[in-house]
Design a protein around this motif. Structure first.
Motif, PDB file in Angstrom:
ATOM      1  N   PRO A  20       0.817  -1.217   0.000  1.00  0.00           N
ATOM      2  CA  PRO A  20       0.000   0.000   0.000  1.00  0.00           C
ATOM      3  C   PRO A  20       0.849   1.266   0.000  1.00  0.00           C
ATOM      4  CG  PRO A  20       0.059  -0.937   2.194  1.00  0.00           C
ATOM      5  CD  PRO A  20       0.760  -1.922   1.286  1.00  0.00           C
ATOM      6  N   LEU A  28       1.586   5.072   1.376  1.00  0.00           N
ATOM      7  CA  LEU A  28       1.419   5.971   2.514  1.00  0.00           C
ATOM      8  C   LEU A  28       0.793   7.264   2.007  1.00  0.00           C
ATOM      9  CD1 LEU A  28       1.852   6.958   5.402  1.00  0.00           C
ATOM     10  CD2 LEU A  28       4.236   7.475   4.794  1.00  0.00           C
ATOM     11  N   THR A  29      -0.453   7.483   2.399  1.00  0.00           N
ATOM     12  CA  THR A  29      -1.185   8.651   1.923  1.00  0.00           C
ATOM     13  C   THR A  29      -1.645   9.541   3.064  1.00  0.00           C
ATOM     14  OG1 THR A  29      -1.971   7.370   0.019  1.00  0.00           O
ATOM     15  CG2 THR A  29      -3.133   9.406   0.508  1.00  0.00           C
ATOM     16  N   ASP A  86      -2.312   5.560   7.742  1.00  0.00           N
ATOM     17  CA  ASP A  86      -1.645   4.465   7.044  1.00  0.00           C
ATOM     18  C   ASP A  86      -0.391   3.988   7.771  1.00  0.00           C
ATOM     19  OD1 ASP A  86      -3.489   4.570   4.931  1.00  0.00           O
ATOM     20  OD2 ASP A  86      -2.332   6.114   3.900  1.00  0.00           O
ATOM     21  N   TYR A 111      -0.670   0.749   9.931  1.00  0.00           N
ATOM     22  CA  TYR A 111      -0.891  -0.419   9.079  1.00  0.00           C
ATOM     23  C   TYR A 111       0.400  -0.842   8.393  1.00  0.00           C
ATOM     24  CZ  TYR A 111      -2.759  -3.298   5.265  1.00  0.00           C
ATOM     25  OH  TYR A 111      -3.003  -4.311   4.376  1.00  0.00           O
TER      26      TYR A 111
END
Length: 233
Positions: free
Chosen positions: A214, A216-217, A221, A224
Motif C-alpha cells: 500500500p 502511505l497517503t 496508514d 498499518y
C-alpha cells in the motif's frame, strides 16, 4: 544480467498527511525512515546496479542522505532534483541514470513494503516483455456513476479487466526515456509511468504482488504499514 537502475521518487508534497509529519518519506516507520525501506529492498534484490533518488530540494536531499547512510550493500547511488509535477521528477531521474542503463524501475518511495522478490520478478518480466508493473486485480464491485438529481445512476463495470497499479513500474530504458521525452516536449500530465507508453502498443506484464504494497497517503496508514513490515519480519 541487464544493467538495471532504480529511480526512486521521494519529492511528493504529502498534502494529505494533514501536517502530522513534515515529510512523509522521512517519517519514522519501525526503526527506519519510510524511504529507507524501499532503498534497502532494491539493494537486497541484488539485481540493481544503480539507484537514483529524486528529491524535492537540497534540504530534503541532505535529510535523505542521513536516513540511508546506515543501510548495507547499497549500489551506486546518485541524487537528482525533481520538478513541479510527477512527470518532471521522473524525467529528471531518467536523465540522471547511468548511460549504460538497460532497464529502469520507477518506484514511489511512499510504498515502503515493496519486496526484493517483486523487484527481481519485475526485471525478469521486462527482459521477457519489455515492460512490467506491480499490480493487483480489483476485487471490489466497481460502478461508474452519472449524477442524477442529487443521486447517481450506477452502472457495473466488468472488474475482470481491472487492475490497480502499484510500483515499481519497469521498462526497457531506451523505450521509457523516449516516451518521457515526448511527454515532456508535448506538455502532457500523467499520473503513472505506464501512461507514457499507452500509445505505442507495448505489452506490459502485470506482476501480481504476493505481499501487500500500500501507499502511505494519510497518517492513519502508518500503523498499518508498520504492522505489515513487522509481520513480514
Amino acid at each position: 544480467m541487464p544493467k538495471s537502475t532504480a529511480i526512486l521518487l521521494a519529492g511528493g508534497s504529502g498534502n494529505r498527511m494533514q501536517g502530522q509529519v513534515e515529510d512523509k518519506v522521512l517519517a519514522a516507520l519501525g526503526s527506519r525512515a519510510v524511504i529507507a525501506h524501499s532503498v534497502q529492498a532494491f539493494a537486497d534484490s541484488k539485481q540493481i546496479a544503480a539507484l537514483v533518488l529524486v528529491c524535492r530540494d537540497e534540504e530534503q536531499q541532505s535529510a535523505i542522505r542521513s536516513a540511508i547512510e546506515s543501510l548495507v550493500n547499497l549500489p551506486e547511488t546518485t541524487f537528482a532534483l525533481g520538478g513541479a509535477e510527477r512527470q518532471d521528477s521522473v524525467w529528471a531521474g531518467l536523465k540522471a541514470a547511468p548511460s549504460d542503463t538497460e532497464i529502469a524501475l520507477i518506484h514511489d518511495c511512499a510504498r515502503p513494503c515493496v519486496t526484493p522478490e517483486a523487484i527481481r520478478e519485475s526485471i525478469a518480466k521486462v527482459v521477457e516483455f519489455g515492460a512490467a508493473c506491480l499490480a493487483r486485480p480489483v476485487s471490489d464491485t466497481i460502478k461508474s456513476a452519472d449524477s442524477y438529481d442529487g443521486a447517481y445512476l450506477p452502472t457495473t463495470v466488468d472488474r475482470s479487466k481491472l487492475w490497480a497499479m502499484e510500483t515499481p513500474q519497469s521498462f526497457r530504458f531506451e523505450m521509457i526515456r523516449s516516451a518521457y521525452e515526448t511527454v515532456i516536449s508535448t506538455g502532457q500530465r500523467i499520473t503513472d509511468d505506464l501512461s507514457a507508453i499507452e500509445d505505442i502498443d507495448q505489452p506490459v506484464a502485470f506482476v501480481s504482488n504476493g505481499q501487500p504494497n500500500p501507499k502511505l497517503t494519510t497518517p492513519d496508514d502508518l500503523p498499518y504499514l508498520e504492522y505489515l513490515l513487522a509481520k513480514r519480519s
